[in-house]
Design a protein around this motif. Structure first.
Motif, PDB file in Angstrom:
ATOM      1  N   GLU A 123     -12.961  42.138  26.748  1.00 22.59           N
ATOM      2  CA  GLU A 123     -14.162  42.559  27.452  1.00 22.59           C
ATOM      3  C   GLU A 123     -15.073  41.370  27.754  1.00 22.59           C
ATOM      4  OE1 GLU A 123     -15.495  45.637  24.849  1.00 22.59           O
ATOM      5  OE2 GLU A 123     -13.894  46.988  25.491  1.00 22.59           O
ATOM      6  N   ALA A 124     -15.098  40.375  26.870  1.00 21.09           N
ATOM      7  CA  ALA A 124     -15.882  39.164  27.151  1.00 21.09           C
ATOM      8  C   ALA A 124     -15.303  38.436  28.368  1.00 21.09           C
ATOM      9  CB  ALA A 124     -15.895  38.241  25.932  1.00 21.09           C
ATOM     10  N   LEU A 125     -13.985  38.313  28.406  1.00 21.16           N
ATOM     11  CA  LEU A 125     -13.329  37.691  29.559  1.00 21.16           C
ATOM     12  C   LEU A 125     -13.668  38.445  30.836  1.00 21.16           C
ATOM     13  CD1 LEU A 125     -11.256  35.640  30.729  1.00 21.16           C
ATOM     14  CD2 LEU A 125      -9.506  37.371  30.255  1.00 21.16           C
ATOM     15  N   MET A 126     -13.622  39.767  30.761  1.00 20.43           N
ATOM     16  CA  MET A 126     -13.928  40.597  31.926  1.00 20.43           C
ATOM     17  C   MET A 126     -15.380  40.395  32.360  1.00 20.43           C
ATOM     18  SD  MET A 126     -12.502  42.868  33.956  1.00 20.43           S
ATOM     19  CE  MET A 126     -11.125  43.480  33.034  1.00 20.43           C
ATOM     20  N   GLY A 127     -16.299  40.390  31.413  1.00 23.26           N
ATOM     21  CA  GLY A 127     -17.714  40.223  31.751  1.00 23.26           C
ATOM     22  C   GLY A 127     -18.001  38.893  32.423  1.00 23.26           C
ATOM     23  N   PHE A 128     -17.464  37.814  31.854  1.00 20.76           N
ATOM     24  CA  PHE A 128     -17.710  36.495  32.449  1.00 20.76           C
ATOM     25  C   PHE A 128     -16.999  36.340  33.794  1.00 20.76           C
ATOM     26  CE2 PHE A 128     -18.550  35.174  27.916  1.00 20.76           C
ATOM     27  CZ  PHE A 128     -19.921  35.072  28.093  1.00 20.76           C
ATOM     28  N   GLY A 129     -15.796  36.905  33.917  1.00 22.75           N
ATOM     29  CA  GLY A 129     -15.084  36.860  35.196  1.00 22.75           C
ATOM     30  C   GLY A 129     -15.831  37.628  36.276  1.00 22.75           C
ATOM     31  N   MET A 130     -16.384  38.779  35.908  1.00 26.88           N
ATOM     32  CA  MET A 130     -17.159  39.559  36.862  1.00 26.88           C
ATOM     33  C   MET A 130     -18.432  38.820  37.253  1.00 26.88           C
ATOM     34  SD  MET A 130     -16.533  43.354  35.267  1.00 26.88           S
ATOM     35  CE  MET A 130     -17.631  44.203  36.370  1.00 26.88           C
ATOM     36  N   ALA A 131     -19.031  38.111  36.300  1.00 26.86           N
ATOM     37  CA  ALA A 131     -20.239  37.336  36.605  1.00 26.86           C
ATOM     38  C   ALA A 131     -19.929  36.250  37.635  1.00 26.86           C
ATOM     39  CB  ALA A 131     -20.820  36.723  35.329  1.00 26.86           C
ATOM     40  N   VAL A 132     -18.801  35.585  37.470  1.00 29.71           N
ATOM     41  CA  VAL A 132     -18.410  34.538  38.428  1.00 29.71           C
ATOM     42  C   VAL A 132     -18.180  35.148  39.804  1.00 29.71           C
ATOM     43  CG1 VAL A 132     -16.550  32.918  39.027  1.00 29.71           C
ATOM     44  CG2 VAL A 132     -17.449  32.971  36.699  1.00 29.71           C
ATOM     45  N   MET A 133     -17.494  36.282  39.852  1.00 31.23           N
ATOM     46  CA  MET A 133     -17.208  36.917  41.142  1.00 31.23           C
ATOM     47  C   MET A 133     -18.459  37.451  41.825  1.00 31.23           C
ATOM     48  SD  MET A 133     -13.796  39.127  40.720  1.00 31.23           S
ATOM     49  CE  MET A 133     -12.186  38.391  40.819  1.00 31.23           C
ATOM     50  N   ALA A 134     -19.478  37.795  41.035  1.00 30.77           N
ATOM     51  CA  ALA A 134     -20.672  38.426  41.591  1.00 30.77           C
ATOM     52  C   ALA A 134     -21.699  37.435  42.133  1.00 30.77           C
ATOM     53  CB  ALA A 134     -21.323  39.311  40.535  1.00 30.77           C
ATOM     54  N   VAL A 135     -21.484  36.140  41.937  1.00 32.21           N
ATOM     55  CA  VAL A 135     -22.435  35.159  42.472  1.00 32.21           C
ATOM     56  C   VAL A 135     -22.530  35.365  43.985  1.00 32.21           C
ATOM     57  CG1 VAL A 135     -22.862  32.694  42.862  1.00 32.21           C
ATOM     58  CG2 VAL A 135     -22.024  33.472  40.642  1.00 32.21           C
ATOM     59  N   PRO A 136     -23.747  35.551  44.489  1.00 29.24           N
ATOM     60  CA  PRO A 136     -23.902  35.827  45.927  1.00 29.24           C
ATOM     61  C   PRO A 136     -23.312  34.724  46.800  1.00 29.24           C
ATOM     62  CG  PRO A 136     -25.954  36.225  44.748  1.00 29.24           C
ATOM     63  CD  PRO A 136     -25.022  35.552  43.778  1.00 29.24           C
ATOM     64  N   ALA A 137     -22.532  35.125  47.789  1.00 33.38           N
ATOM     65  CA  ALA A 137     -21.888  34.172  48.700  1.00 33.38           C
ATOM     66  C   ALA A 137     -22.916  33.388  49.509  1.00 33.38           C
ATOM     67  CB  ALA A 137     -20.928  34.902  49.628  1.00 33.38           C
ATOM     68  N   ALA A 138     -24.094  33.967  49.707  1.00 31.84           N
ATOM     69  CA  ALA A 138     -25.134  33.265  50.453  1.00 31.84           C
ATOM     70  C   ALA A 138     -25.678  32.068  49.678  1.00 31.84           C
ATOM     71  CB  ALA A 138     -26.278  34.222  50.776  1.00 31.84           C
ATOM     72  N   VAL A 139     -25.517  32.087  48.363  1.00 36.26           N
ATOM     73  CA  VAL A 139     -26.028  31.011  47.508  1.00 36.26           C
ATOM     74  C   VAL A 139     -24.963  29.958  47.242  1.00 36.26           C
ATOM     75  CG1 VAL A 139     -26.965  30.494  45.217  1.00 36.26           C
ATOM     76  CG2 VAL A 139     -27.664  32.573  46.410  1.00 36.26           C
ATOM     77  N   VAL A 157     -28.902  39.179  48.051  1.00 35.70           N
ATOM     78  CA  VAL A 157     -28.875  38.124  47.040  1.00 35.70           C
ATOM     79  C   VAL A 157     -29.477  38.598  45.723  1.00 35.70           C
ATOM     80  CG1 VAL A 157     -29.718  35.809  46.481  1.00 35.70           C
ATOM     81  CG2 VAL A 157     -28.838  36.296  48.762  1.00 35.70           C
ATOM     82  N   SER A 158     -30.578  39.336  45.783  1.00 42.81           N
ATOM     83  CA  SER A 158     -31.243  39.768  44.545  1.00 42.81           C
ATOM     84  C   SER A 158     -30.360  40.700  43.728  1.00 42.81           C
ATOM     85  CB  SER A 158     -32.581  40.438  44.858  1.00 42.81           C
ATOM     86  OG  SER A 158     -32.391  41.568  45.682  1.00 42.81           O
ATOM     87  N   SER A 159     -29.685  41.640  44.376  1.00 33.55           N
ATOM     88  CA  SER A 159     -28.800  42.533  43.617  1.00 33.55           C
ATOM     89  C   SER A 159     -27.575  41.774  43.109  1.00 33.55           C
ATOM     90  CB  SER A 159     -28.384  43.740  44.454  1.00 33.55           C
ATOM     91  OG  SER A 159     -27.672  43.335  45.595  1.00 33.55           O
ATOM     92  N   GLY A 160     -27.148  40.763  43.846  1.00 32.06           N
ATOM     93  CA  GLY A 160     -26.039  39.930  43.368  1.00 32.06           C
ATOM     94  C   GLY A 160     -26.401  39.199  42.084  1.00 32.06           C
ATOM     95  N   TRP A 161     -27.610  38.652  42.036  1.00 27.94           N
ATOM     96  CA  TRP A 161     -28.043  37.947  40.823  1.00 27.94           C
ATOM     97  C   TRP A 161     -28.240  38.904  39.652  1.00 27.94           C
ATOM     98  CZ3 TRP A 161     -26.618  33.404  40.236  1.00 27.94           C
ATOM     99  CH2 TRP A 161     -26.674  32.466  41.257  1.00 27.94           C
ATOM    100  N   LEU A 162     -28.709  40.123  39.936  1.00 25.94           N
ATOM    101  CA  LEU A 162     -28.826  41.114  38.863  1.00 25.94           C
ATOM    102  C   LEU A 162     -27.450  41.462  38.297  1.00 25.94           C
ATOM    103  CD1 LEU A 162     -31.576  43.489  40.325  1.00 25.94           C
ATOM    104  CD2 LEU A 162     -31.778  41.961  38.349  1.00 25.94           C
ATOM    105  N   LEU A 163     -26.473  41.571  39.171  1.00 21.45           N
ATOM    106  CA  LEU A 163     -25.108  41.848  38.732  1.00 21.45           C
ATOM    107  C   LEU A 163     -24.551  40.687  37.921  1.00 21.45           C
ATOM    108  CD1 LEU A 163     -22.991  44.063  38.946  1.00 21.45           C
ATOM    109  CD2 LEU A 163     -22.169  43.000  41.027  1.00 21.45           C
ATOM    110  N   VAL A 164     -24.829  39.458  38.343  1.00 25.77           N
ATOM    111  CA  VAL A 164     -24.408  38.277  37.585  1.00 25.77           C
ATOM    112  C   VAL A 164     -25.028  38.321  36.189  1.00 25.77           C
ATOM    113  CG1 VAL A 164     -24.607  35.760  37.405  1.00 25.77           C
ATOM    114  CG2 VAL A 164     -23.981  36.803  39.586  1.00 25.77           C
TER     115      VAL A 164
END
Length: 184
Positions: free
Chosen positions: A40-56, A5-12
């Motif tokens: 690149e902004a679209l990519m960054g925000f899309g990656m942030a959404v995908m990186a939200v930890p599934a446990a959360v 979870v912690s690395s997921g939030w760092l990635l977000v």
């Protein structure tokens, strides 16, 4: 994404901050920089959404379909733009990778990707994309060190016209893409 979870939030946080900086870059006086910054902004925000930890938080299934459609559209835009130069090829590969990861995330557990590979190992496409993004990170990192002045950019340029920051932004998204592909 699955993993700690912690690395997921760092990635977000990394992806969201990169997306926010790319929004600032869209105020550049240089047209090509504005266009690249939008994608690149679209990519960054899309990656942030995908990186939200599934446990959360596990988003509803339609989110993955929506992301696949949005990045499919971004890929078509990059394909159209690539006809004028190879500079958009990376955006095309990035958008295609985002579609691939959205489809993998939507796959039910035990279907080969998304929620574990079972005994089959890393799929060929994932491995190929990993090799591309690792090479991209290495090349971008080397290019980051000595930054030449961009013609047409004034010495006292604003945040949107700083080529070294744009490269650092691309480097961080490349690193995040490697991390996300490893988690797929």
């Amino acid at each position: 994404m699955h993993g700690p979870v912690s690395s997921g939030w760092l990635l977000v946080a990394l992806c969201a901050a990169t997306g926010a900086y790319c929004l600032l870059r869209m105020r550049s006086r240089v047209v090509e920089q504005r266009r690249a910054a939008g994608g690149e902004a679209l990519m960054g925000f899309g990656m942030a959404v995908m990186a939200v930890p599934a446990a959360v938080f596990t988003p509803p299934g339609w989110v993955w379909t929506a992301l696949a459609v949005v990045f499919g559209g971004a890929g078509l835009h990059a394909l159209w733009a690539a006809r004028t130069g190879a500079g958009h090829l990376h955006h095309l590969i990035g958008a295609g990778t985002m579609v691939y990861m959205a489809v993998a995330m939507a796959a039910p557990a035990g279907h080969g990707h998304g929620h574990g590979h079972g005994g089959s190992g890393t799929p060929l496409l994932t491995g190929t994309l990993l090799l591309y993004f690792v090479a991209y990170v290495l090349v971008t990192g080397v290019r980051l060190v000595p930054v030449a002045t961009v013609p047409g950019v004034a010495e006292g340029a604003g945040w949107g016209d700083r080529p070294e920051l744009a490269r650092a932004c691309r480097l961080s998204m490349g690193i995040a893409m490697v991390a996300m592909l490893l988690a797929v």
